[in-house]
Design an enzyme around this catalytic site. Sequence first.
Site, PDB file in Angstrom:
ATOM      1  N   SER A   1       0.831  -1.197   0.000  1.00 48.27           N
ATOM      2  CA  SER A   1       0.000   0.000   0.000  1.00 48.27           C
ATOM      3  C   SER A   1       0.874   1.259   0.000  1.00 48.27           C
ATOM      4  CB  SER A   1      -0.961  -0.042   1.191  1.00 48.27           C
ATOM      5  OG  SER A   1      -2.004   0.886   1.043  1.00 48.27           O
TER       6      SER A   1
ATOM      7  N   HIS B   1      -7.460  -5.931   0.268  1.00 41.77           N
ATOM      8  CA  HIS B   1      -6.272  -5.088   0.270  1.00 41.77           C
ATOM      9  C   HIS B   1      -5.191  -5.602   1.221  1.00 41.77           C
ATOM     10  CE1 HIS B   1      -3.871  -1.562  -0.302  1.00 41.77           C
ATOM     11  NE2 HIS B   1      -4.028  -1.126   0.935  1.00 41.77           N
TER      12      HIS B   1
END
Length: 305
Positions: A126, A284
């Site tokens: 990320s 994610h």
Amino acid sequence: MLSRGATRLPSLCSLGKCFLSTATAAPPVDLEYDVYCYNTHSLEADPKAEKGPLIICHGLFGSKRNWQSLGKVLAKELKRSVIPLDLRNFGESPQSEQMDYATMASDVIHFCDKHSLKNISLLGHSMGGKVAMTVALKPDLPKGLLSNLIVADISPIRANLSSEFPRYVDGMIKIERNGSIKSKKEAFDKLYEYEKNSLIRHFLLTNLDPTHEGEPIKFRVPLQTVKTALPDIGWFPYEPGEASWGGPTLFVKGSKSNYIKLKHLDVMKSFFPIMEMETLEAGHWIHYERSKEFVAVIKQFLGEH
């Protein structure tokens, strides 16, 4: 302070267009880190190791602490040192008002230079993935420093952060300013107003300052600084055609996540022409949801290169 099973670097295996912010680059800070080393009997320093280390950059509101278990597994499976970092403003690393990708990437390069690291593999998730990509694309990247790049569920795209992150910051700021919330349980319950998912609330509360236990809740992350930096965190310092890195690059996408989209592939390839992509059945938090598969993909990639 090291996590259990970690080793300090002096004992490490022998290792051989712009942001939204207009500020000039800040001086690098000395990042805190853990080291997990492999040998046949334990995760201790192996003086005969020849492979460069795997350095890990965490995501927004993460820290090296989040990579303790996986760091040990990766060290054992990859037979190389694994070094999770605390990026500036997170974990135990120094705090600074400047928090953009060029600055955070300079911190990582400074860390490697300070400890004479070469031939590293760099993994980022990320926000940490954008830090890692920025390291690779920096024009002053030292020759021989980076050998492999692994990016977990993020693409080199300029975009606004999804709405949950400003919401998280606002919730954490309000909890800290409340003055009457004194326990993790109370903070956990209060965060329900901002995030229903209990796993994410637990994750956000890993940022509590343990020295304030029994006193009004305080976070060790400079929340106002992070809030100000959110536009830069969603951004990316380069446009396609401005920079590229020709080394082996692996993107690992979560099938249930929108952080990497198929329409991004041309942009990704323009920055990283020798890239490949693996997709895992996850959201994610891909390294948490599919840890075994995640390790297997990295092991295969690094083995091939």
